[in-house]
Design a protein around this motif. Structure first.
Motif, PDB file in Angstrom:
ATOM      1  N   ASN A  22       2.553  24.092 -31.562  1.00  0.00           N
ATOM      2  CA  ASN A  22       2.482  24.911 -30.003  1.00  0.00           C
ATOM      3  C   ASN A  22       2.145  23.924 -29.326  1.00  0.00           C
ATOM      4  N   ASP A  24       2.385  34.376 -26.239  1.00  0.00           N
ATOM      5  CA  ASP A  24       3.478  34.310 -27.604  1.00  0.00           C
ATOM      6  C   ASP A  24       2.458  35.926 -28.733  1.00  0.00           C
ATOM      7  N   TYR A  27       1.100  29.869 -26.177  1.00  0.00           N
ATOM      8  CA  TYR A  27       2.112  29.414 -26.686  1.00  0.00           C
ATOM      9  C   TYR A  27       2.851  29.941 -26.913  1.00  0.00           C
TER      10      TYR A  27
HETATM   11 CA   LIG Z   1       3.010  30.531 -29.766  1.00  0.00          CA
END
Ligand SMILES: [Ca+2]
Ligand SMILES: [Ca+2]
Ligand SMILES: [Ca+2]
Ligand SMILES: [Ca+2]
Length: 454
Positions: A116, A205, A212
């Motif tokens: 990430n 996400d 991230y």
């Molecule tokens: Ca992620």
């Protein structure tokens, strides 16, 4: 694409890995995440007859496909050009091989090594230039090799997919950031804009529920580059909003996908690219929710560009008029469903079709060209410099879809006040007619950038 009997909630990315074209019978579960091996692109030869190709293929155990009957062009997969050349005299072929191009393969990070990493900001852009068309074959095909002043400025394309590797040096200048938020070392862990998501600085996400949306598969990064990569994208100055809804294997569920689309609408994306889909035979509450979300995009002037599908478990194109694929088949005038053609503007063997439900076609790559070239997960796991860029070839209706999204962005940059419907109509009415698409694709045409911007 799910196959018959699959859990209907399952929905997948729509990419065909060229290495696996030789074994089209494989189900997608096996295709997902499979590595591409080198030099597996098909080769084309001009044969005297199909029968000759057939007997060659049977004797030597490779696959073939008739590309163009009149020109007697046959595509061979699973055999090297060197091997085929040896067989040519025996088979009394009229010509030697006319095309042999290996698949480009970068040594990308293994999906599991993608962490990430935050978005580190824009790298100095390497914009489209006169050389771009030499590398990105599809640009010339749709007359996008040289662009005028309208290059997607001021337009946002949401990539709802496996994520986007936003630090790729040829994507980072175009990542859409949220001015109200910050993430990484600047994160304040506060939902500053009150949209329910904490620190959604560079998209979100929804699969892992974090700030991230970095790509751990490669699919979304490839799609983003085709639409709006600085070097090879159709709209090299459009913004990319990364939204991750599929996992590292390219699978997800309708609920998560609907969440991702809703977020894109809320963040004022002009265009939402949906290179994903699955067969739907019953309108369950999950399906109805997805439909409602897509239709709600109309009131926000949001156009959805969707992949028609890659032929299901056998990899041979299916008719979407008979077997609906969602979201492509959602009957709403803010949806465009996209089929894939090869470099001769002929429908690819894998592309789904439907004269009522698949609206237009775009290049999606074919095995003899090694697929479309676009951005891949790069070497850098942090800020990326120019040397760390990575590219790869992929093919599928997943690749044809962002070509259309890029065109939509070009149109929107020229006509900022156009509604989603005006953009849609311009795209569908300015394509180049291909007789091969008659009866298969509603507009019977392949998108054309020059015509649309004239
Ligand atoms: Ca992620
Ligand atoms: Ca927020
Ligand atoms: Ca914050
Ligand atoms: Ca099929």
């Amino acid at each position: 694409m799910g196959h018959k009997g699959n859990n209907m909630k399952r929905i997948s990315l729509l990419v065909i890995m060229s290495a696996l074209l030789a074994s089209c019978g494989k189900e997608l579960a096996q295709i997902q995440g499979a590595p591409q091996s080198q030099n597996q692109a098909g080769i084309i030869a001009s044969c005297t007859t199909k029968e000759v190709a057939q007997s060659l293929a049977t004797t030597h155990g490779f696959k073939y496909r008739v590309i163009n009957k009149k020109a007697k062009l046959i595509e061979f997969v699973g055999i090297s050009s060197k091997e085929l050349k040896k067989l040519l005299p025996k088979a009394k072929l009229t010509q030697n091989i006319v095309y042999d191009k290996p698949v480009v393969k970068s040594d990308q990070f293994a999906a599991s090594s993608v962490s990430n990493t935050p978005f580190y900001g824009a790298h100095t852009p390497s914009y489209r230039n006169s050389q771009s068309a030499n590398y990105f074959d599809h640009l010339s095909q749709i007359e996008a090799a040289s662009l005028g002043q309208y290059q997607g400025q001021g337009v946002t394309i949401a990539i709802v997919d496996t994520g986007v590797y936003y630090n790729h040096p040829h994507l980072s200048p175009n990542i859409k950031t949220n001015p109200s938020e910050s993430h990484g070392s600047n994160a304040d862990h506060i939902d500053n804009d009150g949209n329910g998501l904490v620190d959604d600085y560079a998209g979100w996400d929804f699969y892992n529920n974090d700030a991230y949306p970095i790509d751990d598969n490669g699919h979304g990064t490839h799609v983003a580059g085709l639409a709006a990569g600085t070097l090879g994208g159709i709209a090299p100055k459009a913004k990319i909003l990364p939204i991750k809804v599929l996992n590292s294997q390219g699978s997800g569920d309708l609920g998560t996908i609907a969440q991702g689309i809703l977020y894109a609408i809320d963040m004022n994306a002009d265009i939402i690219n949906l290179s994903l889909g699955g067969n739907v035979s019953t309108i369950t509450s999950d399906v109805q929710n997805l439909i409602n979300v897509v239709v709600s995009g109309k009131s926000h002037n949001t156009l959805m560009i969707t992949a028609s599908g890659n032929g299901g478990s056998d990899g041979v194109g299916d008719c979407n008029d008979a077997a609906p694929v969602y979201p492509a088949n959602i009957n709403s005038n803010n949806v465009i469903s996209v089929g894939a053609v090869n470099s001769f503007n002929r429908l690819t063997s894998y592309s789904n079709f439907g004269q009522n439900t698949v609206h237009i076609a775009a290049p999606g790559g074919d095995s003899f060209t090694g697929g479309l070239l676009s951005t891949d997960i790069p070497y850098c796991n942090g800020p990326c410099n120019e040397d760390s860029h990575a590219y790869t070839n992929k093919m599928g209706t997943s690749m044809a879809t962002p070509i259309v999204s890029g065109l939509a962005a070009l149109i929107k940059s020229k006509y900022p006040n156009y509604t989603y419907l005006q953009i849609r109509e311009l795209i569908l009415n300015t394509g180049v007619y291909s007789s091969d698409l008659d009866g298969f694709i509603q507009s019977k045409s392949v998108v054309n950038v020059k015509n649309a911007l004239q």
